[in-house]
Design an enzyme around this catalytic site. Structure first.
Site, PDB file in Angstrom:
ATOM      1  CD  GLU A  39      -7.672  -0.678  -8.017  1.00 29.28           C
ATOM      2  OE1 GLU A  39      -8.098   0.403  -7.601  1.00 29.28           O
ATOM      3  OE2 GLU A  39      -7.991  -1.781  -7.541  1.00 29.28           O
ATOM      4  CD  GLU A  89     -13.496   1.600  10.821  1.00 35.44           C
ATOM      5  OE1 GLU A  89     -12.617   1.236  10.017  1.00 35.44           O
ATOM      6  OE2 GLU A  89     -13.433   2.665  11.444  1.00 35.44           O
ATOM      7  N   GLY A 140     -10.799  -2.183   1.005  1.00 38.55           N
ATOM      8  CA  GLY A 140     -11.194  -0.892   0.448  1.00 38.55           C
ATOM      9  C   GLY A 140     -11.052   0.272   1.403  1.00 38.55           C
ATOM     10  CD1 TRP A 150     -12.319   5.621   5.432  1.00 36.38           C
ATOM     11  CD2 TRP A 150     -12.969   7.366   4.191  1.00 36.38           C
ATOM     12  NE1 TRP A 150     -11.452   6.662   5.673  1.00 36.38           N
ATOM     13  CE2 TRP A 150     -11.828   7.738   4.921  1.00 36.38           C
ATOM     14  CE3 TRP A 150     -13.555   8.307   3.325  1.00 36.38           C
ATOM     15  CZ2 TRP A 150     -11.244   9.006   4.839  1.00 36.38           C
ATOM     16  CZ3 TRP A 150     -12.976   9.561   3.230  1.00 36.38           C
ATOM     17  CH2 TRP A 150     -11.833   9.899   3.978  1.00 36.38           C
ATOM     18  CG  ASN A 151     -12.121   7.417  -1.333  1.00 37.55           C
ATOM     19  OD1 ASN A 151     -12.107   6.185  -1.294  1.00 37.55           O
ATOM     20  ND2 ASN A 151     -11.273   8.117  -2.038  1.00 37.55           N
ATOM     21  CD  GLU A 184      -4.396   1.881  -7.568  1.00 37.86           C
ATOM     22  OE1 GLU A 184      -3.969   3.057  -7.482  1.00 37.86           O
ATOM     23  OE2 GLU A 184      -4.240   1.183  -8.581  1.00 37.86           O
ATOM     24  N   GLY A 190      -2.068   6.924  -1.197  1.00 38.75           N
ATOM     25  CA  GLY A 190      -2.366   8.355  -1.125  1.00 38.75           C
ATOM     26  C   GLY A 190      -1.582   9.192  -2.115  1.00 38.75           C
ATOM     27  CE  LYS A 211     -10.762  -4.202   6.360  1.00 40.97           C
ATOM     28  NZ  LYS A 211     -11.628  -3.098   6.812  1.00 40.97           N
ATOM     29  N   PRO A 212     -14.637  -4.070   3.258  1.00 38.73           N
ATOM     30  CG  PRO A 212     -16.955  -3.787   3.239  1.00 38.73           C
ATOM     31  CD  PRO A 212     -15.898  -4.764   3.632  1.00 38.73           C
ATOM     32  CG  ASP A 245     -22.101   3.294   4.485  1.00 43.30           C
ATOM     33  OD1 ASP A 245     -22.203   3.470   5.709  1.00 43.30           O
ATOM     34  OD2 ASP A 245     -21.632   2.258   3.979  1.00 43.30           O
ATOM     35  CB  CYS A 257      -6.488   8.636  -3.768  1.00 43.58           C
ATOM     36  SG  CYS A 257      -7.309   7.943  -5.200  1.00 43.58           S
TER      37      CYS A 257
HETATM   38  P1  NDP Z   1      -6.673   3.374   5.482  1.00 42.29           P
HETATM   39  O1  NDP Z   1      -5.309   3.107   4.963  1.00 42.29           O
HETATM   40  O2  NDP Z   1      -6.837   3.820   6.867  1.00 42.29           O
HETATM   41  O3  NDP Z   1      -7.565   2.051   5.340  1.00 42.29           O
HETATM   42  C1  NDP Z   1      -7.714   1.382   4.108  1.00 42.29           C
HETATM   43  C2  NDP Z   1      -8.258  -0.019   4.372  1.00 42.29           C
HETATM   44  O4  NDP Z   1      -7.230  -0.844   4.945  1.00 42.29           O
HETATM   45  C3  NDP Z   1      -9.407  -0.052   5.367  1.00 42.29           C
HETATM   46  O5  NDP Z   1     -10.315  -1.063   4.966  1.00 42.29           O
HETATM   47  C4  NDP Z   1      -8.702  -0.399   6.656  1.00 42.29           C
HETATM   48  O6  NDP Z   1      -9.583  -0.944   7.601  1.00 42.29           O
HETATM   49  C5  NDP Z   1      -7.675  -1.401   6.173  1.00 42.29           C
HETATM   50  N1  NDP Z   1      -6.502  -1.568   7.010  1.00 42.29           N
HETATM   51  C6  NDP Z   1      -5.979  -0.705   7.914  1.00 42.29           C
HETATM   52  N2  NDP Z   1      -4.848  -1.209   8.446  1.00 42.29           N
HETATM   53  C7  NDP Z   1      -4.633  -2.423   7.865  1.00 42.29           C
HETATM   54  C8  NDP Z   1      -3.619  -3.437   7.973  1.00 42.29           C
HETATM   55  N3  NDP Z   1      -2.558  -3.310   8.773  1.00 42.29           N
HETATM   56  N4  NDP Z   1      -3.725  -4.547   7.208  1.00 42.29           N
HETATM   57  C9  NDP Z   1      -4.765  -4.683   6.369  1.00 42.29           C
HETATM   58  N5  NDP Z   1      -5.754  -3.779   6.217  1.00 42.29           N
HETATM   59  C10 NDP Z   1      -5.689  -2.648   6.946  1.00 42.29           C
HETATM   60  O7  NDP Z   1      -7.315   4.392   4.441  1.00 42.29           O
HETATM   61  P2  NDP Z   1      -8.707   5.152   4.539  1.00 42.29           P
HETATM   62  O8  NDP Z   1      -9.818   4.170   4.583  1.00 42.29           O
HETATM   63  O9  NDP Z   1      -8.579   6.187   5.612  1.00 42.29           O
HETATM   64  O10 NDP Z   1      -8.777   5.873   3.103  1.00 42.29           O
HETATM   65  C11 NDP Z   1      -8.135   7.062   2.818  1.00 42.29           C
HETATM   66  C12 NDP Z   1      -6.807   6.792   2.120  1.00 42.29           C
HETATM   67  O11 NDP Z   1      -7.008   5.995   0.972  1.00 42.29           O
HETATM   68  C13 NDP Z   1      -6.151   8.066   1.620  1.00 42.29           C
HETATM   69  O12 NDP Z   1      -4.772   8.033   1.890  1.00 42.29           O
HETATM   70  C14 NDP Z   1      -6.362   7.999   0.126  1.00 42.29           C
HETATM   71  O13 NDP Z   1      -5.422   8.708  -0.621  1.00 42.29           O
HETATM   72  C15 NDP Z   1      -6.310   6.541  -0.126  1.00 42.29           C
HETATM   73  N6  NDP Z   1      -6.998   6.236  -1.376  1.00 42.29           N
HETATM   74  C16 NDP Z   1      -6.254   5.842  -2.457  1.00 42.29           C
HETATM   75  C17 NDP Z   1      -6.865   5.625  -3.672  1.00 42.29           C
HETATM   76  C18 NDP Z   1      -6.078   5.175  -4.855  1.00 42.29           C
HETATM   77  O14 NDP Z   1      -6.671   4.578  -5.737  1.00 42.29           O
HETATM   78  N7  NDP Z   1      -4.786   5.426  -4.945  1.00 42.29           N
HETATM   79  C19 NDP Z   1      -8.305   5.816  -3.849  1.00 42.29           C
HETATM   80  C20 NDP Z   1      -8.989   6.184  -2.639  1.00 42.29           C
HETATM   81  C21 NDP Z   1      -8.335   6.405  -1.448  1.00 42.29           C
HETATM   82  P3  NDP Z   1     -10.421   0.043   8.552  1.00 42.29           P
HETATM   83  O15 NDP Z   1     -10.813   1.240   7.779  1.00 42.29           O
HETATM   84  O16 NDP Z   1     -11.587  -0.769   8.928  1.00 42.29           O
HETATM   85  O17 NDP Z   1      -9.478   0.382   9.662  1.00 42.29           O
END
Ligand code: NDP
Length: 487
Positions: free
Chosen positions: A461, A178, A149, A151-152, A249, A251, A175-176, A93, A283
């Site tokens: 967390e 996508e 969540g 995706w990493n 949590e 970036g 909600k993972p 995945d 992150c």
């Molecule tokens: P995104 O912010 O793009 O997406 C995170 C989740 O939020 C996805 O499930 C996404 O859905 C959903 N989402 C997007 N827009 C909305 C909204 N307006 N309302 C509610 N939910 C929404 O992050 P990424 O998935 O691209 O992950 C990478 C980011 O995550 C990096 O910035 C990284 O630093 C951060 N991160 C932080 C961590 C921490 O613990 N601090 C750990 C791991 C990552 P969908 O993807 O389906 O669009």
């Protein structure tokens, strides 16, 4: 390769399909093959999940904590028993190398379920003696928690959010992202097998708009998001409409500071882990590596030598170190930063492009890359790249490096390498970051609270801190005497 689940969602203890929702394709990033086709949740499916969770939460909260804990610990054992199967799924995945997923994903999720399972019986309030009266407090669950969540680390994030929430007596809708929809569904099956009552943990798939439906839903009490800082801001604004609790949590652009007196081999090894593990998609990565000038050239020499030995290739081969990035869309972003680094005048030490890997020509690959002579104003030193791209900066004094390390809107993590313990503690105390390390980097045992300051997030967390954030305090005043009334 196929990894098609029985249905897109998991609601009220069973797989659930809703073919009206937009199609989601899960692809194996190493080859770009479609491994599963799912549907995003429509508003009706979100409502169904909230209704099931609301029904189930009451009885779940009424169980003694030790019984809730027993179920979570049983689930931890099942995750460990199935670690290989879950790790292969996570590799398919996310594209991350199996060498990593075998130790860092379901395994970390199992630790988390075990830890919060153990703590579930210890949730307690306090009493205050007032003489002829007393006050006691109860730590009550919030209700239904929506966890969203990134995706990493899909299954790890699901566990980091679900375990404390469930231990405290909440129901969860996860909600993972996508891009990586699969392992959260496996977790649902495992929790059910461990004895979790139907409806207590649900999964709905979807894009950002499904996340938004959850954030705005009046039946949900708390949002726990892992994602980008801009997503965090939007989620917090939406959650404010119904005054939901939030844990964010987000970036980072974290500093890793290496002083002249550090053990250089350890510092180089940590800098590599802090930039290349999970193909740089972490992150808390220490993406601004500040090296004191006296150690700089030796550090770079060893770094390049070791980076050249990183093995890219078949992610399912356990000898492979690095897999591809999660998607082509994400690779476009990372490649643009590689070009930007070159254009900004940083010294490219190694990498900087796309590797040629026989049999994996269609994957989202990128080379592990090191830029040296990076300056604070370059965009590669200011913006989160989320790929295997290390920026090495240099510095003269402790005071200078602390100021520069803090010159960022982010504050997720930081690390310092030095043989001088007093300096290590002094520097860490001044760095504005929520999760820090001395003479190591990126270790996140479940006992350690994890989270960010500034625009890297709110709340923590893991650790006992996390458990508290899934409860609310009720104060109960108990009168032992008569009611003093002037009427
Ligand atoms: P995104 O912010 O793009 O997406 C995170 C989740 O939020 C996805 O499930 C996404 O859905 C959903 N989402 C997007 N827009 C909305 C909204 N307006 N309302 C509610 N939910 C929404 O992050 P990424 O998935 O691209 O992950 C990478 C980011 O995550 C990096 O910035 C990284 O630093 C951060 N991160 C932080 C961590 C921490 O613990 N601090 C750990 C791991 C990552 P969908 O993807 O389906 O669009």
């Amino acid at each position: 390769m196929r990894a098609q689940p029985p249905a897109s969602h998991f609601i009220d203890g069973a797989p659930f399909e809703d073919a009206d929702g937009a199609v989601i394709e899960s692809r194996y990033p190493a080859t770009d093959e479609v491994i599963a086709r799912l549907h995003a949740a429509t508003a009706a499916t979100v409502d169904r999940a909230v209704a099931a969770a609301t029904r189930a939460q009451k009885d779940w909260a009424a169980l003694p904590g030790r019984e809730r804990g027993r179920i979570l610990r049983r689930a931890a054992d099942l995750l460990r028993e199935r670690n290989r199967e879950l790790s292969v799924l996570e590799t398919l995945d996310t594209g991350k190398a199996l060498q990593e997923t075998l130790v860092a994903d379901a395994a970390s999720g199992a630790d988390c379920l075990e830890y919060f399972g153990g703590l579930a019986a210890s949730i307690e309030g306090s009493t205050v003696d007032l003489g002829s009266a007393f006050v006691y407090t109860r730590r009550e669950p919030l209700g239904v928690v929506a966890a969203i969540g990134a995706w990493n680390y899909p299954i790890q994030i699901a566990c980091w959010k679900a375990a404390p929430a469930l231990a405290a007596g909440n129901a969860v809708i996860f909600k993972p992202a996508e891009t990586t929809p699969l392992s959260a569904l496996k977790l649902a099956e495992i929790l059910k097998e461990a004895g979790l009552p139907d409806g207590v943990y649900n999964v709905v798939q979807g894009y950002g708009d499904t996340g938004r439906m959850l954030v705005k839903h009046p039946g949900i009490a708390k949002i726990s998001l892992t994602g980008e800082s801009n997503t965090g801001k939007r989620v917090m604004a939406d959650a404010a409409e119904t005054l939901k609790h939030v844990t964010l949590e987000l970036g980072g652009k974290s500093p890793l500071i290496v002083f002249d007196d550090a053990n250089l081999d350890n510092a180089v090894g940590a800098a590599m882990l802090a930039n290349f593990y999970s193909t740089g998609q972490i992150c808390s990565n220490g993406t601004r590596v500040f090296v004191q000038k006296g150690a700089k050239e030796a550090f770079l020499e060893r770094l390049v030598e070791r980076t050249a030995k990183i093995r890219l290739g078949d992610p399912l081969d356990e000898a492979t170190h690095l897999g591809p990035l999660v998607s082509h869309k994400h690779r476009e972003k990372v490649l643009a930063y590689l070009e930007l680094g070159k254009a900004e005048g940083a010294r490219l030490m190694i990498g900087g492009g796309v590797p040629r890997l026989q049999g994996f020509e269609s994957g989202a690959w990128v080379e592990p890359t090191v830029f040296a002579d990076v300056t604070d104003d370059m965009r590669i030193a200011r913006e989160e790249i989320f790929g295997p791209v290390m920026a090495v900066l240099d510095f003269d004094t402790e005071e200078e490096v602390v100021t520069r390390a803090n010159d960022t809107p982010f504050g997720l993590a930081a690390g310092v390498f030095t043989a001088d313990l007093a300096r290590a503690h002094r520097v860490i105390a001044q760095v504005k970051a929520g999760t820090t390390w001395i003479n190591t980097y990126n270790l996140t045992p479940v006992e350690m609270p994890f989270g960010g300051m500034k625009q890297s997030g709110l709340g923590r967390e893991n650790g006992r801190e996390a458990l508290h954030s899934y409860t609310q305090v009720k104060s109960v005043y108990v009168e032992l005497g008569d009611v003093a009334s002037p009427y």
